[in-house]
Design an enzyme around this catalytic site. Structure first.
Site, mmCIF file in Angstrom:
data_model
loop_
_atom_site.group_PDB
_atom_site.id
_atom_site.type_symbol
_atom_site.label_atom_id
_atom_site.label_comp_id
_atom_site.label_asym_id
_atom_site.label_seq_id
_atom_site.Cartn_x
_atom_site.Cartn_y
_atom_site.Cartn_z
ATOM 1 C CG ASP A 281 5.020 -27.023 -34.765
ATOM 2 O OD1 ASP A 281 6.428 -26.687 -34.408
ATOM 3 O OD2 ASP A 281 4.263 -26.690 -33.819
ATOM 4 C CD1 TRP A 282 3.000 -27.714 -31.068
ATOM 5 C CD2 TRP A 282 1.435 -29.178 -30.754
ATOM 6 N NE1 TRP A 282 2.894 -27.969 -29.778
ATOM 7 C CE2 TRP A 282 2.049 -28.940 -29.246
ATOM 8 C CE3 TRP A 282 0.028 -30.161 -30.417
ATOM 9 C CZ2 TRP A 282 1.734 -29.638 -28.194
ATOM 10 C CZ3 TRP A 282 -0.254 -30.807 -29.458
ATOM 11 C CH2 TRP A 282 0.817 -30.736 -28.318
ATOM 12 C CD1 TRP A 322 9.840 -25.636 -29.293
ATOM 13 C CD2 TRP A 322 10.526 -23.724 -29.937
ATOM 14 N NE1 TRP A 322 8.747 -24.898 -29.370
ATOM 15 C CE2 TRP A 322 9.176 -23.646 -29.746
ATOM 16 C CE3 TRP A 322 11.212 -22.588 -30.370
ATOM 17 C CZ2 TRP A 322 8.352 -22.597 -30.292
ATOM 18 C CZ3 TRP A 322 10.401 -21.432 -30.606
ATOM 19 C CH2 TRP A 322 8.984 -21.576 -30.350
ATOM 20 C CG ASP A 408 13.132 -28.164 -38.014
ATOM 21 O OD1 ASP A 408 13.409 -27.549 -37.025
ATOM 22 O OD2 ASP A 408 11.983 -28.748 -37.957
ATOM 23 C CG HIS A 437 10.084 -25.919 -37.279
ATOM 24 N ND1 HIS A 437 10.079 -27.301 -37.241
ATOM 25 C CD2 HIS A 437 9.053 -25.240 -36.664
ATOM 26 C CE1 HIS A 437 8.837 -27.569 -36.451
ATOM 27 N NE2 HIS A 437 8.221 -26.517 -36.094
#
Length: 456
Positions: A281-282, A322, A408, A437
């Site tokens: 993710d980030w 999202w 995901d 995810h």
């Protein structure tokens, strides 16, 4: 005034100040008296109420006006333990308070004689009498006692930030590691960053685990023990705004460059070497821009369900959905979000993901991060992400291991296959058909495979 003394009034104000201190607020208290009767009380509450005007005097004035049914407080005396500031003094003048009696002087912001005397201006259409120094020693000592531990605290809390109480993190399942903190990173100017650091600094590999939004280092609880058992070091920071790190109150604090630079500062502070960068993710959006700053530190990349947001390709439909959902659900339940894609999570594990965010005041990062993903070529972070793409494609010399959660909907297999093509020497990924995810929830198997893959 019916035998009423200023000392009596100040002792009642001191009771309110002690209540403020017990609540973690600066200990200032106030009472409003009329005809020998206390009609209102107030204590400092700007932190709890997220209200910069919630000084003890203003709280007491509001209550007095409500009790009297009139915003004019003729015939009233206000007692306050600390010399009032400009805001509170102005409110007293507008309310037509007859007298203000204060305890300790405030040489920094007091305007009843210290910095200036707002009450002595004859041009104003109301004059309020001022008496200072009543029980000044008691009032001042209460303030000294409150601030003394903060001066001794190596990690004081900035006024523009919040810090989740330690009690929120007690007895979290499978998260037994000692918290570590640093609060002097230049890029975040006094904000406290939390991190885990387990294992020998001279270990053959250091696994640097970066989380995304809305996660924190708890996300890696199933992977850390595997790497520890292999004799390796594991470090896992909480980004500012997440986990046990400080949480700026304003969404505007958060930017791509601020978070990237804070990670670079932190890596330099710990002088991490022989690093396997672990991202999702980030953690990947930011983390994959880090190695090109010091390639010699990095030996490997473990990459899971993330992307490089370069701004020259459209963001995935899943991510756009999202982002829209986050905007429409600003108070979404973080734990339920994790549990939705990980049915085996227990209720205590679900609650652990909510622990850092006890109310909406702690959620600025959760609101700020979805719009921060670089979408266009000139978006903040896009240019450095394109440089990172070129680095991974052309200059990367280390090993790579990729794991994909195939369920995901946001950054799943199509996005990851594209990323695979941009990483030099990236082998066929490990596919997890039941993972969503947050693939770290199936992280034990990934960590075991990674130990076999990465050789010191």
């Amino acid at each position: 005034m019916n035998g009423w003394t200023d000392e009596q009034g100040m002792r009642l104000a001191l009771e309110q100040a002690r209540e403020a201190s017990a609540a973690g607020e600066v200990p200032v208290g106030a009472v409003v008296v009329k005809d020998g009767q206390v009609i209102a009380k107030g204590r400092n509450a700007p932190i709890a109420s997220h209200d910069p005007t919630a000084h003890a005097e203003v709280v007491a004035l509001r209550e007095a006006a409500r009790v009297l049914g009139n915003y004019r407080l003729d015939g009233c005396t206000l007692y306050v333990t600390l010399e009032p500031c400009a805001m509170c003094s102005g409110a007293m003048l507008h309310a037509r308070v007859d007298r203000v009696v204060f305890g300790a002087a405030d040489p920094r912001t007091g305007v009843a004689g210290s910095v200036l005397n707002l009450f002595e201006h004859n041009q104003l259409n109301h004059q309020t009498q001022v008496t200072g120094g009543v029980l000044a020693e008691d009032c001042g000592q209460l303030l000294k006692d409150f601030f003394r531990p903060k001066r001794m605290n190596p990690h004081p809390l900035r006024e523009d930030a919040l810090r989740t109480p330690d009690e929120a993190f007690v007895d979290l399942p499978d998260y037994q590691w000692e918290p570590r903190y640093v609060s002097d990173l230049p890029s975040v100017a006094g904000l406290r960053m939390h991190y885990l650091d387990e294992g020998d600094v001279n270990a053959p590999l250091t696994w640097l685990c970066l989380h995304g939004n809305p996660a924190w280092s708890y996300l890696y609880r199933k992977m850390i023990p595997v790497w520890q058992a292999a004799g390796h070091r594991v470090v896992a920071p909480d980004l500012i705004g997440f986990g046990k790190s400080d949480k700026p109150k304003k969404d505007s604090f958060h930017s791509f460059e601020t978070h990237r630079q804070s990670l670079l500062d932190w890596i330099d502070r710990l002088d991490l070497q022989r690093v396997v960068l672990v991202v999702q993710d980030w953690g990947g959006i930011l983390g994959m821009t880090l190695p090109m700053a010091s390639p010699e530190r990095y030996k490997g990349l473990l990459v899971m369900n993330t992307t490089l947001a370069t701004g020259d390709a459209p963001l995935s439909e899943g991510f756009l959905a999202w982002r829209s959902w986050c905007q429409s659900q600003p108070l979404f339940d973080v734990g339920k979000l994790f549990a939705r894609g990980n049915r085996s999570m227990t209720a205590p594990e679900t609650a652990a993901y909510n622990a850092p965010f006890p109310d909406k005041g702690y959620r600025a990062a959760l609101r700020a991060f979805p719009p921060m993903v670089p979408e266009f070529a000139d978006s903040p972070g896009a240019a450095i992400s394109r440089q990172a793409r070129d680095f991974w494609r052309d200059a990367w010399q280390g090993q790579t291991f990729m794991a994909i959660g195939q369920q995901d909907p946001v950054l799943g297999e199509p996005v990851m296959r594209q990323l695979q093509s941009q990483i030099k020497g990236c082998p066929e990924p490990m596919l997890l058909p039941d993972a969503g995810h947050f693939v770290q929830e199936q992280g034990r198997a990934i960590a075991q495979a990674a130990v076999r893959h990465f050789r010191p």
